[in-house]
Design a protein around this motif. Sequence first.
Motif, short mmCIF file in Angstrom:
data_model
loop_
_atom_site.label_atom_id
_atom_site.label_comp_id
_atom_site.label_asym_id
_atom_site.label_seq_id
_atom_site.Cartn_x
_atom_site.Cartn_y
_atom_site.Cartn_z
N PRO A 47 40.49 36.64 39.31
CA PRO A 47 40.99 37.57 38.29
C PRO A 47 40.93 37.01 36.87
O PRO A 47 40.85 37.78 35.91
N ASP A 49 38.56 35.01 35.76
CA ASP A 49 37.14 34.70 35.48
C ASP A 49 36.84 33.20 35.45
O ASP A 49 35.77 32.80 34.99
N PRO A 92 43.23 40.50 44.08
CA PRO A 92 43.46 40.86 42.67
C PRO A 92 44.70 40.20 42.10
O PRO A 92 44.86 40.13 40.88
N GLY A 193 40.33 51.32 40.98
CA GLY A 193 41.35 50.60 40.23
C GLY A 193 42.76 51.11 40.49
O GLY A 193 43.73 50.35 40.43
N PHE A 237 33.69 48.83 37.41
CA PHE A 237 34.49 48.14 36.41
C PHE A 237 35.08 49.16 35.44
O PHE A 237 34.52 50.24 35.24
N ASN A 238 36.21 48.77 34.84
CA ASN A 238 36.83 49.58 33.79
C ASN A 238 37.21 50.96 34.31
O ASN A 238 36.78 51.98 33.78
N HIS A 290 36.03 40.07 34.54
CA HIS A 290 37.15 40.93 34.19
C HIS A 290 37.45 40.94 32.70
O HIS A 290 38.05 41.90 32.18
N HIS A 291 37.05 39.87 31.99
CA HIS A 291 37.41 39.74 30.59
C HIS A 291 36.20 39.50 29.67
O HIS A 291 36.37 39.20 28.50
#
Length: 436
Positions: A47, A49, A92, A193, A237-238, A290-291
């Motif tokens: 989570p 990265d 997660p 998500g 993602f997102n 994730h970032h």
Amino acid sequence: MKSHRALLISIGIVAVLFVAVITYGILNDETSYSTHSGLGSSISLSPDDATLAFSYYENGKEAIYLGSLEDGEVRKVTEPAEQDHRMPQFSPVGEGFLYLAADSAGVQSLHHKTGETGESIKLTGTEVHVSDAAFSPDGSTIYYMAIPAEDFLKPEGEKENGADLFSVNAEGGDFLKLTDKDSFAMDDLSVSGDGTTLYYTEFDGVQRLVAYSIEEGMERAYLPQYISSDLYHPDFFNDEGLLAYTAVSEESKNNGSLFEYELFLMETSSGETKRLTDFNASVASPAFFHHENRIAILMQPNWPSQPEDYEAMTVDYNSGETASVSLDFPELSTEFQSSALVHWLENPITVTGLYLLLFGLLTVYCQSVLKRRYLPVKVSAVLTGTILAGSFAVAVFDPWTAIGLFALAAGLAVCTGIILVFAYIYRRLGKSTNET
């Protein structure tokens, strides 16, 4: 006479090698991975990265490792004994991860390791074969795809049951069967998500992306207005705003000789898609950072050879820039392994080479001694025809075996043609020598 004796000795040596390699291939139940060292076929990002989870073969044994993306340090976190550990996926939340453990028959059970040094909880037994799994967003539930083990071990065409979706509490117990459809093939499971939807690929003539509503217990084709061709290894993602996946590149599709799989990115709201890689190889297991605006992937430069030789890479999905992931993989043993040599001899190129060499030597002997120039060609042609007829005969009972026999007959037909050309050229050369 001495030359004839030397020729017979050569024929005998090649014949023994050829028969030995074929016999070993028939009797041996090991795969090309039994001596393999290298990355497995799946990766996962922590989570934060900071860490990459992956499986790694070390002289044929597959275990789970964690690798630091900052300094490349690699740590082995599972110690398989009689099983192979593969397909890790980070929780997660926290430091735990799930993985699959494959026994000697290839049946995979689901495990949840609560932390790098924590306990490993076995969630499924040997009665089912688990093909893929994914955490819910809060890490409390694990969804997975499975087929009864007895059906998994049967040849295609003889299976009575197919794959279905299940869920289980991450700490064990509370199993729930979500579908009862006996799907021919389900793969690439992921969770939305908000935890309300499961995504996976399903093959029913084409490879389609499916969305399954957990609350409604219903499934639907996902974005059929945008996705009209096969796709593999989807990753969202997102809040499902971006979809990364692999698909056959247009140039390889038009070429038709060998499909190559590249990485693509889609904006799900508009269907706008762009291609991110141009490796002319095979890309697998995309995983979004994730970032950062990056995707971790595995690239197989030796596609479609076995065993698969993967390289871990990242792709910036804004600029398209690619970079290799630097990890300190385990040092490999330099000791000689006789089994590795035998596996190398067993490959199709070696078998084909021995077949051509054997029949080439027989052609020389038959022309020089027996004066029956094309006898080896006829023998090879009869063998080809027999296997081809056999493929049609067994097609009614076992279509997959029939396909294998047909492919073998096609290869032998090519070899027969090469032997025929060699026999003709050797005969012409013999005539030219006699004339001079």
